[in-house]
Scaffold this motif. Sequence first.
Motif, PDB file in Angstrom:
ATOM      1  N   ASP A  60       6.623   5.733   9.688  1.00  0.00           N
ATOM      2  CA  ASP A  60       6.637   4.698   8.650  1.00  0.00           C
ATOM      3  C   ASP A  60       5.223   4.258   8.298  1.00  0.00           C
ATOM      4  OD1 ASP A  60       9.364   4.813   8.567  1.00  0.00           O
ATOM      5  OD2 ASP A  60       9.683   3.000   9.785  1.00  0.00           O
ATOM      6  N   ASP A  76      -3.482  -0.119   2.961  1.00  0.00           N
ATOM      7  CA  ASP A  76      -2.272  -0.175   2.161  1.00  0.00           C
ATOM      8  C   ASP A  76      -2.437   0.762   0.971  1.00  0.00           C
ATOM      9  OD1 ASP A  76       0.090  -0.821   1.044  1.00  0.00           O
ATOM     10  OD2 ASP A  76      -0.365  -2.932   0.682  1.00  0.00           O
ATOM     11  N   THR A 102       3.580   4.459   4.602  1.00  0.00           N
ATOM     12  CA  THR A 102       3.227   3.212   3.937  1.00  0.00           C
ATOM     13  C   THR A 102       1.724   3.056   3.755  1.00  0.00           C
ATOM     14  OG1 THR A 102       5.152   2.226   4.984  1.00  0.00           O
ATOM     15  CG2 THR A 102       3.557   0.717   4.010  1.00  0.00           C
ATOM     16  N   TYR A 103       0.935   3.510   4.669  1.00  0.00           N
ATOM     17  CA  TYR A 103      -0.504   3.265   4.649  1.00  0.00           C
ATOM     18  C   TYR A 103      -1.282   4.563   4.546  1.00  0.00           C
ATOM     19  CZ  TYR A 103       0.983  -1.280   6.354  1.00  0.00           C
ATOM     20  OH  TYR A 103       1.590  -2.488   6.488  1.00  0.00           O
TER      21      TYR A 103
END
Length: 190
Positions: A139, A159, A143-144
Amino acid sequence: MKKLYLEIIVYLVVSSVLFAQAVVPDGVYQKVDSALQSRALPDLAATLADNAAAPWYPRLESYVLKLARQFVVQNELELAQGTCRALIDNNLDNREALDLYQSVSDAIETRNKNAERKAELARVAEFKQKMAEEKIREDVQKTYVTVTNPETGKKVYLDQDFNNHYRSYSWDLMLGLANLGYLSDPVSNR
């Protein structure tokens, strides 16, 4: 009267002989204690076998059985089981030793099953922990964005939606009876 006194004296002497109990020699108690302290169960079995014909042998069995019960209370189940086995080997008619041996064997079996169950639960918990950590890593990578410092080699996660030019403005107008607010978003205004 003299005859009555003489009969009483004879009765007391005879009754003391009839109701006298044999005493286990201290040396035997010491052998039993040293064998159990050093956990030398063959020595205990030899001591019991050597004294099996003695008139005080039942008292010795009771003493050894009492020690076996103390080992159960102290949670030394294997030593209690071995002590009971030594008693049973020398006297198969000792029901107390047989019952205690069976109870201790059941307790050892239950303890082993509980230990296996706990070990299995620990393995399952460890597997779940590893899977959760792996999912978090996946994850994080989705996400990053990972940026690695070339000098130190450390990874920094940024981010993916990060925008240097994005700032929202909040405008508030306060009138006497009402408050009005407006949020302007420069990205959506383009």
